[in-house]
Design a protein around this motif. Structure first.
Motif, short mmCIF file in Angstrom:
data_model
loop_
_atom_site.label_atom_id
_atom_site.label_comp_id
_atom_site.label_asym_id
_atom_site.label_seq_id
_atom_site.Cartn_x
_atom_site.Cartn_y
_atom_site.Cartn_z
N GLY A 216 -9.76 87.56 49.89
CA GLY A 216 -9.65 87.63 48.44
C GLY A 216 -8.42 87.02 47.80
N HIS A 217 -7.47 86.51 48.59
CA HIS A 217 -6.23 86.01 47.98
C HIS A 217 -5.85 84.62 48.47
N PRO A 263 -13.80 95.86 42.82
CA PRO A 263 -13.47 95.48 41.44
C PRO A 263 -13.30 93.97 41.27
N ARG A 264 -12.81 93.27 42.30
CA ARG A 264 -12.65 91.82 42.17
C ARG A 264 -14.01 91.15 42.02
N GLY A 343 -10.90 83.58 45.89
CA GLY A 343 -9.56 84.12 45.66
C GLY A 343 -9.33 84.47 44.20
N ALA A 344 -8.08 84.81 43.87
CA ALA A 344 -7.73 85.20 42.51
C ALA A 344 -7.71 83.99 41.57
N GLU A 345 -7.39 82.81 42.12
CA GLU A 345 -7.29 81.60 41.31
C GLU A 345 -8.65 80.92 41.22
N SER A 346 -9.03 80.48 40.04
CA SER A 346 -10.28 79.72 39.91
C SER A 346 -10.07 78.33 40.50
N LEU A 347 -11.08 77.85 41.23
CA LEU A 347 -10.98 76.56 41.92
C LEU A 347 -12.17 75.68 41.58
N GLY A 379 -12.18 82.83 39.43
CA GLY A 379 -11.15 83.77 39.89
C GLY A 379 -11.00 84.96 38.96
N LEU A 380 -9.76 85.43 38.86
CA LEU A 380 -9.52 86.68 38.11
C LEU A 380 -8.79 86.44 36.78
N GLU A 381 -8.74 85.18 36.34
CA GLU A 381 -8.05 84.89 35.09
C GLU A 381 -8.86 85.43 33.90
#
Ligand code: PLP
Length: 395
Positions: A216-217, A263-264, A343-347, A379-381
């Motif tokens: 996830g990261h 939750p992610r 991951g947390a960042e959108s790619l 991601g999580l933004e």
């Protein structure tokens, strides 16, 4: 697991946080200790002898097993609702070890045609060198029974597929496999056990690139196999001898990632649906591949078999083909231009130059990838920032 007064089976998020962990009361650490060691001392020569005779389950060497890795395995088994789990050095180690356990020289695999490019290359270039034959079917599984021979051992599938998000009917896959006594294996990387649990539908094994949502990261390479205990233990022996074992530090990061998986994935699924709906209306977008859209050919199936969302992955075809897709990728700012996902960042990536590099136009077409296909990992933004970035990059 924490004791609950009410007789209630803990929910998935609770299992992800607590499964496999032992808290010894006052003074003990809450976080899982990283047992960063390659080897372990025997208590005595007698214990060494007992281990050699299979009478002791002591840890002796991390390639064979490690206490930190066992916590990750307990969490994965709890999440996928499988009897046992095994963690590996990468998703490809999980996939190759599983297939090499189940299939030998002269035997056959049936696989759905749309697969992660690395898996496809393993099946196309390496397994045939070992005398294993692979036959392909479309994602609607049409023709499986006609391809089964007395030598067929495995039905292998992936859903939703990387990168164009086709959905395979898991119930139908299990029924077809078991009618012909095949072991049913599915790559559950994109959906994660938060959205679908293939083992509860009868699958024999689930494989994962734990590099993605489970970790996830974007900071580990990892894999996992979950399923019936006897099968997982056979795969464990293959992993031990082919050497695809996980390092304890990666195991620690995987455990840490799994705790926030639910939750992610829920948030990423919500944002991905918002992004997909935005892209669908954009004049520069020819087509959006996202199972949560009504326009997706397998939307009804996805609604039936995925619970609470459709995942954080989507793809779109740029109206101006490769030139348009390249320009879009040059212009993105919040989305990062990078392979991998979850991951947390959108790619964003062009599958043509990443997962599906060096494939013939025929192979690309068979995989449903066009030169103008862009794959997005949401991601999580803040969703509004992602939409603004897409707007400016497509503009
Ligand atoms: N399965 C899927 C669906 C993937 O997307 C990937 C990697 O992108 C893999 C398997 C391989 O996993 P790894 O890169 O961890 O070996």
């Amino acid at each position: 697991m924490p004791k609950t007064r009410a007789a209630r089976t803990p929910g998935a998020a609770t299992r992800a946080v607590h499964a496999g962990e032992v808290h010894h009361g006052i003074g003990g650490p809450v976080a899982v200790p990283v047992v960063q060691t390659s080897t372990f001392t025997f208590k005595s020569v007698e214990e060494m002898k007992r281990w050699a005779e299979g009478r002791s389950r002591a840890d002796i060497y991390t390639r064979y097993g490690n206490p930190t890795l066992r916590v990750a395995e307990a969490k994965l088994a709890a999440l996928e609702e499988g009897e046992a789990a095994l963690v590996t050095a990468s998703g490809m180690a999980a996939i190759s070890s599983t297939l090499l356990t189940l299939v030998g020289a002269g035997e056959e695999i049936i696989a759905t045609r749309y697969l992660y490019g690395g898996t496809y290359r393993l099946l196309r270039d390496y397994l045939p060198r070992l005398g294993l034959r692979v036959n392909y079917v479309e994602t609607d599984l049409g023709g499986v029974e006609q391809l089964v021979t007395p030598r067929t051992r495995v039905l292998y599938t992936e859903t939703p597929t990387n990168p164009t998000l086709h959905v395979v009917d898991l119930r139908r896959a299990v029924a077809l496999a078991h009618r012909s006594r095949l072991t049913a294996v599915v790559d559950n990387t994109f959906a994660t056990p938060v959205l679908q649990k293939p083992l509860t539908l009868g699958f024999d094994a689930v494989v994962h690139s734990a590099t993605k949502y489970l970790g996830g990261h974007s900071d580990i390479i990892a894999g996992a196999v979950v399923g019936r205990r006897a099968l997982v233990e056979r795969v464990r022996q293959t992993v031990i001898h082919f050497g695809g074992s996980m390092d304890p530090w990666a195991g620690y990061l995987l455990i840490r990632g799994i705790k926030s998986l639910e939750p992610r994935v829920r948030r990423q699924s919500e944002t991905a649906l918002t992004v997909a709906r935005f892209l669908e209306k954009h004049p520069r977008v020819a087509r959006v591949h996202y199972p949560g859209l009504r326009s997706h050919s397998e939307h009804r199936l996805a609604r039936r078999q995925m619970q609470g969302g459709f995942g954080g992955m989507l793809a779109f075809d740029h109206k101006n083909g490769l030139a348009g897709a390249r320009r879009f990728c040059q212009r993105i700012q919040v989305f990062l231009l990078a392979a991998s996902l979850g991951g947390a960042e959108s790619l964003a990536v062009l599958p043509l130059y990443t997962s599906h590099y060096k494939m013939s136009p025929k192979e690309l077409a068979a995989a449903g990838v066009s030169p103008g296909t862009v794959r997005l990992s949401v991601g999580l933004e803040d969703p509004a920032d992602l939409i603004a970035d897409l707007k400016q990059a497509l503009g």
